[in-house]
Design a protein around this motif. Structure first.
Motif, PDB file in Angstrom:
ATOM      1  N   SER A   1      -1.726   2.119   2.061  1.00 16.60           N
ATOM      2  CA  SER A   1      -1.310   0.907   2.801  1.00 16.60           C
ATOM      3  C   SER A   1      -1.212   1.132   4.284  1.00 16.60           C
ATOM      4  CB  SER A   1       0.206   0.671   2.341  1.00 16.60           C
ATOM      5  OG  SER A   1       0.792  -0.504   2.987  1.00 16.60           O
TER       6      SER A   1
ATOM      7  N   ARG B   1       0.244  -0.564   7.886  1.00 16.69           N
ATOM      8  CA  ARG B   1       0.979  -1.758   8.555  1.00 16.69           C
ATOM      9  C   ARG B   1       0.422  -2.255   9.547  1.00 16.69           C
ATOM     10  NH1 ARG B   1       6.688  -2.093   8.545  1.00 16.69           N
ATOM     11  NH2 ARG B   1       6.182  -1.594   6.609  1.00 16.69           N
TER      12      ARG B   1
ATOM     13  N   ASP C   1       1.637  -5.408   5.251  1.00 14.47           N
ATOM     14  CA  ASP C   1       1.074  -4.319   4.787  1.00 14.47           C
ATOM     15  C   ASP C   1      -0.238  -4.490   4.191  1.00 14.47           C
ATOM     16  OD1 ASP C   1       3.218  -2.576   5.662  1.00 14.47           O
ATOM     17  OD2 ASP C   1       4.388  -2.733   3.987  1.00 14.47           O
TER      18      ASP C   1
ATOM     19  N   LYS D   1      -3.104  -3.360   1.817  1.00 13.13           N
ATOM     20  CA  LYS D   1      -3.182  -2.507   0.821  1.00 13.13           C
ATOM     21  C   LYS D   1      -4.864  -2.138   0.788  1.00 13.13           C
ATOM     22  CE  LYS D   1       0.863  -2.197  -0.276  1.00 13.13           C
ATOM     23  NZ  LYS D   1       1.567  -3.107  -0.822  1.00 13.13           N
TER      24      LYS D   1
ATOM     25  N   ARG E   1       3.842   5.805  -2.216  1.00 14.53           N
ATOM     26  CA  ARG E   1       5.093   6.149  -1.171  1.00 14.53           C
ATOM     27  C   ARG E   1       6.301   6.906  -1.482  1.00 14.53           C
ATOM     28  NH1 ARG E   1       5.270   2.550   2.629  1.00 14.53           N
ATOM     29  NH2 ARG E   1       4.434   0.711   1.370  1.00 14.53           N
TER      30      ARG E   1
END
Length: 341
Positions: A244, A246, A265, A267, A288
């Motif tokens: 991911s 940002r 986000d 992916k 995460r």
């Protein structure tokens, strides 16, 4: 020079890209842009593989640039950062971007490495190349301004020049299986380093997995994200490898995408492979991190305790001292354990 140092020194950043997009796309009719975006979303999700260009005219290209370019830039830059970490003394002197469209991957390369380089962006949609040239002219980057934007059919029969770096980002899903294999084979033949990026969906991961196998068979070694050249330990259909990034969204980006948040986000799945020695991560954080009181749970891909590469869960607690502090700051997609200063 490492990626972070180059990024700090480079004029090519996400902010400069957003400013360039804003200047060129100001006045784009929202209804027309929204209709184009809806069609592009279906293609982005890999529902309509084709042997024809997806971007048909300037309105399509403008909508695509507003909808996808900032996210593609961040995803490719994250993949390139991982390559730069695995090859800290290397920088590409030449770059070929296959299916580069408006040039998001080229912007990401410029944000990752300093230094002069020759750049060629190949795409079958002339309107995308034209807008890419305009964006490059507004970038402030000599490498982007001097890039060669070439029209080419992306598929079987593609011929690439030799280059230090070949990028193929968000392209394979637009191609038939035969064309995908041909493009990856040609990238492997001509590139000293090859980076392939696809959407972080189950189908996107399968395309990356297939490309990874092809690159290894062609004699390249995996630099990232995998800590090994062995068979991917993920069971197909049960999970998929993705990461991911940002993405900060401009007001124009939010308008075209119909959202209100200042970020999203992105992916993505990727593989970076080289024909020169690299130092892959010992392990890679594949999810995460889960932070609990006095505990961080890390899901890792990599060899553990001398065993064959695989997926493992590691608990890092306060008794691990500095490692625990590092785990609390660790992020999805990073190498583990962290490099010692």
């Amino acid at each position: 020079m490492n990626a972070s140092a180059a990024s700090a020194a480079s004029p090519t950043t996400a902010d400069t890209l957003r400013r360039a997009l804003g200047g060129l796309l100001d006045g784009l009719p929202q209804r027309q842009a929204a209709a184009a975006v809806e069609r592009l979303i279906a293609n982005y999700r890999g529902q309509t593989p084709t042997n024809a260009p997806l971007l048909r005219d300037r309105s399509d290209v403008a909508a695509y640039a507003a909808y996808r370019m900032p996210a593609t830039f961040e995803a490719v830059r994250a993949a390139l950062d991982a390559l730069a970490e695995a090859a800290p003394g290397w920088a590409p002197g030449s770059h070929v971007d296959v299916g580069g469209g408006t040039g998001a991957a080229t912007w990401a390369v410029d944000a990752t490495w300093e230094g002069p380089r020759t750049t060629a962006i190949l795409d079958w949609a002339e309107p995308a190349l034209a807008l890419g040239r305009e964006l490059a002219a507004a970038s402030g980057s000599e490498a982007l301004r001097g890039a060669d934007w070439r029209r080419a059919v992306i598929g079987a029969g593609l011929t690439l020049p030799e280059a230090d770096l070949v990028t193929v980002s968000y392209v394979l899903g637009e191609l038939t299986p035969e064309a995908r294999r041909a493009v990856v084979a040609e990238a492997a033949r001509t590139g000293r380093a090859v980076v392939v990026v696809e959407p972080g969906t189950p189908d996107g991961y399968l395309r990356i997995r297939e490309a990874r196998d092809q690159l290894i068979e062609a004699g390249l070694r995996v630099a990232a994200p995998c800590p090994h050249d062995g068979t991917c330990p993920i069971e197909v259909g049960q999970d998929w490898c993705h990461f991911s990034a940002r993405v900060s969204r401009s007001s124009l980006h939010r308008q075209v995408k119909g959202g209100s948040l200042a970020y999203e986000d992105e992916k993505f799945s990727y593989v970076a492979a080289t024909r020169f020695p690299v130092e892959p991560a010992a392990s890679r954080i594949t999810r995460r991190p889960q932070i609990r009181k006095g505990l961080v749970l890390l899901e890792l891909c990599g060899p553990q305790g001398g065993e064959a590469p695989g997926l493992t869960r590691v608990n890092v607690t306060k008794r691990h001292g500095d490692l625990y502090k590092a785990a609390r700051d660790a992020d999805w997609g990073q190498a583990w354990p962290p490099a010692t200063p």
